[in-house]
Design a protein around this motif. Structure first.
Motif, PDB file in Angstrom:
ATOM      1  N   LEU A  64      49.507  24.145  53.358  1.00 38.16           N
ATOM      2  CA  LEU A  64      49.037  23.323  52.192  1.00 38.16           C
ATOM      3  C   LEU A  64      48.276  22.541  52.568  1.00 38.16           C
ATOM      4  CD1 LEU A  64      51.747  23.890  49.873  1.00 38.16           C
ATOM      5  CD2 LEU A  64      49.970  24.803  49.530  1.00 38.16           C
ATOM      6  N   PHE A  65      48.304  21.828  52.989  1.00 41.15           N
ATOM      7  CA  PHE A  65      47.916  19.959  53.284  1.00 41.15           C
ATOM      8  C   PHE A  65      46.110  20.684  53.611  1.00 41.15           C
ATOM      9  CE2 PHE A  65      46.257  17.211  56.432  1.00 41.15           C
ATOM     10  CZ  PHE A  65      46.360  15.790  55.355  1.00 41.15           C
ATOM     11  N   ARG A  66      46.010  21.307  54.594  1.00 38.17           N
ATOM     12  CA  ARG A  66      45.391  21.944  55.410  1.00 38.17           C
ATOM     13  C   ARG A  66      43.953  22.734  53.890  1.00 38.17           C
ATOM     14  NH1 ARG A  66      46.894  24.716  60.872  1.00 38.17           N
ATOM     15  NH2 ARG A  66      46.641  22.343  61.996  1.00 38.17           N
ATOM     16  N   GLU A  67      44.308  23.609  52.825  1.00 38.41           N
ATOM     17  CA  GLU A  67      43.506  23.826  51.730  1.00 38.41           C
ATOM     18  C   GLU A  67      43.843  22.628  50.482  1.00 38.41           C
ATOM     19  OE1 GLU A  67      42.398  27.059  51.252  1.00 38.41           O
ATOM     20  OE2 GLU A  67      43.448  27.755  53.126  1.00 38.41           O
ATOM     21  N   LEU A  68      44.620  21.462  50.872  1.00 36.33           N
ATOM     22  CA  LEU A  68      44.098  20.541  49.743  1.00 36.33           C
ATOM     23  C   LEU A  68      42.809  19.425  50.369  1.00 36.33           C
ATOM     24  CD1 LEU A  68      47.485  18.499  49.180  1.00 36.33           C
ATOM     25  CD2 LEU A  68      45.403  19.285  47.346  1.00 36.33           C
ATOM     26  N   ILE A  69      42.603  19.114  51.720  1.00 37.16           N
ATOM     27  CA  ILE A  69      41.342  18.808  52.241  1.00 37.16           C
ATOM     28  C   ILE A  69      40.750  19.526  52.489  1.00 37.16           C
ATOM     29  CG2 ILE A  69      43.206  16.923  53.482  1.00 37.16           C
ATOM     30  CD1 ILE A  69      42.865  18.109  55.479  1.00 37.16           C
ATOM     31  N   LYS A  70      40.253  20.656  52.049  1.00 39.87           N
ATOM     32  CA  LYS A  70      39.338  21.359  51.695  1.00 39.87           C
ATOM     33  C   LYS A  70      38.669  21.344  49.964  1.00 39.87           C
ATOM     34  CE  LYS A  70      40.641  24.999  55.250  1.00 39.87           C
ATOM     35  NZ  LYS A  70      40.746  26.388  55.367  1.00 39.87           N
ATOM     36  N   ALA A  71      39.462  20.606  49.086  1.00 37.21           N
ATOM     37  CA  ALA A  71      38.701  20.533  47.881  1.00 37.21           C
ATOM     38  C   ALA A  71      38.120  19.394  48.012  1.00 37.21           C
ATOM     39  CB  ALA A  71      40.291  20.556  47.039  1.00 37.21           C
ATOM     40  N   ASN A  72      37.194  19.470  46.944  1.00 35.06           N
ATOM     41  CA  ASN A  72      35.937  18.506  46.896  1.00 35.06           C
ATOM     42  C   ASN A  72      36.821  17.616  46.269  1.00 35.06           C
ATOM     43  OD1 ASN A  72      33.761  17.041  46.047  1.00 35.06           O
ATOM     44  ND2 ASN A  72      33.239  18.132  44.317  1.00 35.06           N
ATOM     45  N   GLY A  73      36.870  16.432  46.987  1.00 29.66           N
ATOM     46  CA  GLY A  73      36.835  15.372  45.907  1.00 29.66           C
ATOM     47  C   GLY A  73      38.897  14.464  47.205  1.00 29.66           C
ATOM     48  N   VAL A  74      38.877  15.521  47.703  1.00 37.22           N
ATOM     49  CA  VAL A  74      40.457  15.020  48.399  1.00 37.22           C
ATOM     50  C   VAL A  74      40.497  15.073  50.038  1.00 37.22           C
ATOM     51  CG1 VAL A  74      42.189  16.374  48.734  1.00 37.22           C
ATOM     52  CG2 VAL A  74      41.439  16.687  46.539  1.00 37.22           C
ATOM     53  N   GLY A  75      40.378  13.600  50.225  1.00 40.69           N
ATOM     54  CA  GLY A  75      40.900  13.588  51.518  1.00 40.69           C
ATOM     55  C   GLY A  75      42.285  13.869  52.347  1.00 40.69           C
ATOM     56  N   PRO A  76      42.516  13.371  53.268  1.00 40.76           N
ATOM     57  CA  PRO A  76      44.544  13.253  54.020  1.00 40.76           C
ATOM     58  C   PRO A  76      45.120  12.618  53.581  1.00 40.76           C
ATOM     59  CG  PRO A  76      41.999  13.367  55.765  1.00 40.76           C
ATOM     60  CD  PRO A  76      41.770  12.842  54.320  1.00 40.76           C
ATOM     61  N   LYS A  77      44.719  11.246  52.949  1.00 37.67           N
ATOM     62  CA  LYS A  77      45.222   9.893  52.018  1.00 37.67           C
ATOM     63  C   LYS A  77      46.183  10.393  50.938  1.00 37.67           C
ATOM     64  CE  LYS A  77      45.838   5.559  50.685  1.00 37.67           C
ATOM     65  NZ  LYS A  77      44.772   3.886  51.004  1.00 37.67           N
ATOM     66  N   LEU A  78      44.985  11.038  50.010  1.00 37.12           N
ATOM     67  CA  LEU A  78      45.341  12.133  48.839  1.00 37.12           C
ATOM     68  C   LEU A  78      45.941  13.015  49.139  1.00 37.12           C
ATOM     69  CD1 LEU A  78      44.791  11.911  45.820  1.00 37.12           C
ATOM     70  CD2 LEU A  78      43.044  12.992  45.645  1.00 37.12           C
ATOM     71  N   GLY A  79      45.900  14.061  49.786  1.00 33.58           N
ATOM     72  CA  GLY A  79      46.566  14.665  50.448  1.00 33.58           C
ATOM     73  C   GLY A  79      48.175  14.984  51.289  1.00 33.58           C
ATOM     74  N   ALA A  89      42.635  17.031  38.574  1.00 37.66           N
ATOM     75  CA  ALA A  89      43.531  17.907  37.945  1.00 37.66           C
ATOM     76  C   ALA A  89      43.249  19.205  37.464  1.00 37.66           C
ATOM     77  CB  ALA A  89      44.540  17.383  37.065  1.00 37.66           C
ATOM     78  N   GLU A  90      42.400  18.652  36.646  1.00 34.68           N
ATOM     79  CA  GLU A  90      41.538  20.389  36.725  1.00 34.68           C
ATOM     80  C   GLU A  90      40.507  21.312  37.753  1.00 34.68           C
ATOM     81  OE1 GLU A  90      39.531  18.969  33.389  1.00 34.68           O
ATOM     82  OE2 GLU A  90      41.345  19.119  32.030  1.00 34.68           O
ATOM     83  N   ARG A  91      40.092  20.704  38.745  1.00 27.77           N
ATOM     84  CA  ARG A  91      39.939  20.721  39.438  1.00 27.77           C
ATOM     85  C   ARG A  91      39.984  21.740  40.576  1.00 27.77           C
ATOM     86  NH1 ARG A  91      36.863  16.802  40.248  1.00 27.77           N
ATOM     87  NH2 ARG A  91      37.785  16.053  42.264  1.00 27.77           N
ATOM     88  N   LEU A  92      41.167  20.854  40.975  1.00 26.51           N
ATOM     89  CA  LEU A  92      42.079  21.814  41.877  1.00 26.51           C
ATOM     90  C   LEU A  92      42.621  22.659  41.473  1.00 26.51           C
ATOM     91  CD1 LEU A  92      44.608  18.303  43.120  1.00 26.51           C
ATOM     92  CD2 LEU A  92      42.573  19.503  44.598  1.00 26.51           C
TER      93      LEU A  92
END
Length: 206
Positions: free
Chosen positions: A71-86, A121-124
């Motif tokens: 899930l973390f790896r998918e999150l950080i692929k999302a636009n505007g999401v880096g490791p800290k936010l993930g 949130a909507e973009r995620l």
């Protein structure tokens, strides 16, 4: 890539740990949902990791299981999401809760997390709903509380103030100092250990 580390849990200072592997200490950043599942300091631990290389740093992020790491790896692929936010997202809710929020398009639940506004949130939801289908149908379940032995005084590196440690952990996860202080004060009761205090503060934030 470093995918898994097994060694002795040398230190726990949320949201970071130090794992000793044959004399080499690995500093690992963990979401609190994984942190709650750690054994006591001095015990053997297995952590699934994701290695991030930046121009100014090399960072290890650790997880209790492969699902959360995925899930973390998918999150950080999302636009505007880096490791800290993930890390912050997976600290504020469990993997199953996050999956349920995305699958059910529950924007309000995601907005409660630090660093997540309505547009993010909507973009995620749009970006991840189909990509997360491989994880299966999620059930929105609460994070199980740590067992009593995980909350013993020996679990943590000694600190003078439990509340200060909890506030520092929340700030590291993206909460503003004033917000972290307010959350900690709202759930603190005498005798609480840092891990339990952080867990309750994160629950209060949602």
């Amino acid at each position: 890539m470093i995918g898994r580390i097994r060694g002795t849990l040398a230190e726990k200072q949320p949201p970071e740990i130090l794992v000793d592997v044959a004399g080499v200490g690995y500093e690992i950043h963990m979401p609190m949902t994984s942190f709650y599942q750690l054994p006591a300091v001095g015990d053997e631990v297995v952590v699934y990791t994701h290695f991030v290389v930046r121009e100014d740093a090399q960072l290890l992020f650790g997880f209790a299981d492969k699902m959360e790491r995925g899930l973390f790896r998918e999150l950080i692929k999302a636009n505007g999401v880096g490791p800290k936010l993930g890390l912050a997202i997976l600290s504020g809710m469990s993997a199953s809760q996050f999956l349920a929020s995305v699958q059910n398009e529950d924007v309000s639940a995601l907005v409660s997390l630090p660093g997540i506004g309505k547009k993010t949130a909507e973009r995620l939801v749009v970006e991840l709903k189909d990509r997360l289908a491989k994880f299966g149908k999620a059930q929105s379940i609460a994070v199980p509380p740590p067992s009593s032995d995980l909350l013993s005084a020996n679990t943590f590196v000694e600190v003078n103030d439990t509340r200060e440690e909890a506030q520092s952990a929340l700030i590291a996860l993206g909460y503003k100092p004033a917000q972290a202080s307010k959350l900690v004060d709202s759930v603190y009761s005498e005798g609480m250990e840092s891990e339990a205090l952080i867990r309750e503060a994160l629950k209060a934030a949602i």
